[in-house]
Write a protein that holds these residues in place. Structure first.
Motif: not given
Length: 536
Positions: A71-78
């Motif tokens: 899914g789409e997420a900010a880099p830190a979340e990825q």
């Protein structure tokens, strides 16, 4: 907890807070609501996956975490999603997929949180890549210097890679804040040899006097035994070991009959030469060299000798063969090895076992060298499976004097939750285990004559070059003088032998049991009655 009208950020925060305090039902409600109301956000399935994992439902957790990584997420979340996916994959022994997820997370390390960095490092350690784990562990400590877990993991990796002074400094930093940290005390004790002038005995005794927990007391007593032995006080050392081991054996309820049943099942299986396992064609290829034996008998030393050869790579103590046998046997017991699994493996296709083993082992190979070592000592139980599944593989079994083997097993604290090492908390249990090991090795020699090199630790110490040449010849390797300079091998060592194998070969470990001859008299009597020589 009411979730009516809560926004996405609030729901995520509530789910994370509930997870942190161990309230899985509240975490499940908040994460489920988040996933339903905001299906476009990766946080919903991610948090649901963490809840499932915390509950031990890894089969349910895995697709949820995969969904989150897509899914789409900010880099830190990825990075966080990938790191947690890698963690679950490594727990499921899916090493290749775990490595891919960990490497993908590493590419986002600049944005990763300290927890994510530490998680990546832990996965890399489980994959045997201690050197690569240093960077994420180091970053985690930089970001959160007061977190003892992150600092401990960094210190352990530094110790494995030979950076002893740096490891010691990090351990001491933890003790400044938590003087009773038992795991740190034990790690410091085994990091290097102590001296009369420079040791931690007084500090350890003070910590032991204050500790209320059995597990902490176990580690502190083992640390005291190690340091007291180092400084020449064997009676006090043995007293601490005896007290620690008696308490741990009582708590675990170990019964030697369980291990005896495994030995019986192995001998029964390979006494029958008319099973699919014994009669089928295995997987060709001579790449693997299995270094096996009782723990603490020189397996790490021989692994270092072999991996100093220009054509050989060390891959560590792989679980690949036990897991391959368990997978093909199809038994539902939670133990990787038990009598039921050994018996069921009779119907396994040996080539399938070989293929499954090589696929798992491949994920731990990092160089282009033609051969590799697998140094799981307990693979001596699987020698029959190995030689049926991988008929061109080479097997080397380390042999050490019976009494020194018992003493070395007693004095080392193995994985306390592992059923395999249950015997090691009692002298006579360890002696009984050695006797069955000795009998099994005689059985393998009769069943697979000449296919296993039984290499004496004492013989290797007394004739290093001659025995090294014999070792290389058995493994199909040409002579390489670097094998005599194994102590210069810079690769990581993740065993209690780390300090010893970074020094030239010496005879210090031969006959050490005699310092404790009086305390081990029942063991000596047992071996004498069984016709087993006390020394190698």
């Amino acid at each position: 907890m009411s979730l009516q009208g809560e926004g996405a950020e609030t729901l995520e925060a509530q789910a994370r807070a509930a997870l942190a305090r161990g309230d899985l039902s509240s975490a499940q409600r908040a994460a489920g609501t988040l996933a339903r109301r905001h299906p476009e956000r990766a946080a919903g399935p991610f948090l649901l996956g963490l809840v499932a994992a915390e509950a031990g439902r890894f089969g349910e957790a895995l697709p949820l975490l995969r969904q989150a990584t897509e899914g789409e997420a900010a880099p830190a979340e990825q990075a966080e999603h990938l790191a947690q996916l890698a963690r679950i994959l490594i727990l499921l022994r899916r090493d290749g997929e775990a490595a891919e997820a960990a490497q993908a997370a590493l590419t986002l390390a600049q944005q990763a949180s300290a927890l994510t960095l530490d998680t990546i490092g832990c996965v890399l350690v489980r994959l045997g890549d201690h050197q690569s784990a240093l960077a994420p562990f180091g970053r985690a400590v930089e970001d959160e210097p007061d977190n003892p877990v992150y600092r401990f993991n960094l210190a352990a990796a530094l110790g494995f890679t030979g950076e002893v002074a740096a490891a010691r400094a990090h351990y001491e930093a933890i003790l400044e804040r938590d003087p009773g940290h038992a795991r740190v005390h034990y790690a410091l004790a085994i990091l290097s040899r102590q001296s009369r002038e420079d040791n931690h005995v007084t500090r350890l005794e003070a910590a032991l006097a204050k500790t209320p927990g059995r597990e902490d007391a176990l580690r502190l007593r083992y640390a005291l035994a190690k340091e007291l032995e180092d400084i020449g006080e064997p009676a006090r050392a043995f007293a601490h070991l005896a007290q620690a081991n008696a308490a741990h054996k009582a708590a675990t309820g170990y019964d030697f009959a369980r291990d005896a049943a495994i030995f019986d099942a192995i001998e029964a299986l390979f006494s029958n030469g008319d099973t699919p396992l014994s009669t089928g064609a295995g997987r060709g290829g001579a790449a693997p060299i299995f270094v096996v034996g009782m723990p603490r008998t020189g397996t790490t030393l021989v692994d270092r000798i072999l991996s100093s050869h220009r054509d050989v790579e060390a891959t560590g103590e792989l679980q690949a063969m036990p897991v391959a046998v368990k997978q093909l046997a199809g038994t539902r017991s939670r133990l990787v090895i038990d009598a039921e699994t050994i018996a069921a493996s009779a119907a396994s296709d040996p080539r399938a076992i070989g293929e499954a083993y090589l696929a798992r082992a491949q994920h731990h190979r990092r160089t282009g060298r033609a051969r590799f070592t697998d140094k799981l000592p307990a693979n001596f139980l699987y020698i029959g499976h190995i030689l049926c599944a991988l008929p061109e593989a080479r097997v080397v079994c380390l042999r050490r004097g019976a009494m020194d083997t018992v003493w070395s097993n007693l004095r080392n604290l193995f994985a306390t939750q592992s059923a395999y090492y249950g015997y090691s908390y009692d002298p006579l249990d360890t002696a009984r285990y050695f006797a069955r090991f000795d009998r099994l090795m005689a059985f393998w020699e009769a069943r697979f004559a000449g296919r296993v090199l039984q290499l004496g630790y004492e013989a290797l110490v007394h004739d290093q070059e001659g025995e090294t040449r014999r070792l290389l010849a058995h493994c199909g390797l040409d002579w390489d003088p670097a094998c005599l300079a194994f102590h210069q091998n810079a690769a990581a060592v993740a065993t209690p032998s780390a300090a010893q194998v970074r020094r030239p070969l010496n005879a210090e470990g031969i006959g050490r049991w005699k310092t404790h001859a009086e305390d081990l008299r029942e063991v000596a009597a047992f071996f004498q009655s069984a016709g087993i020589a006390l020394d190698g």
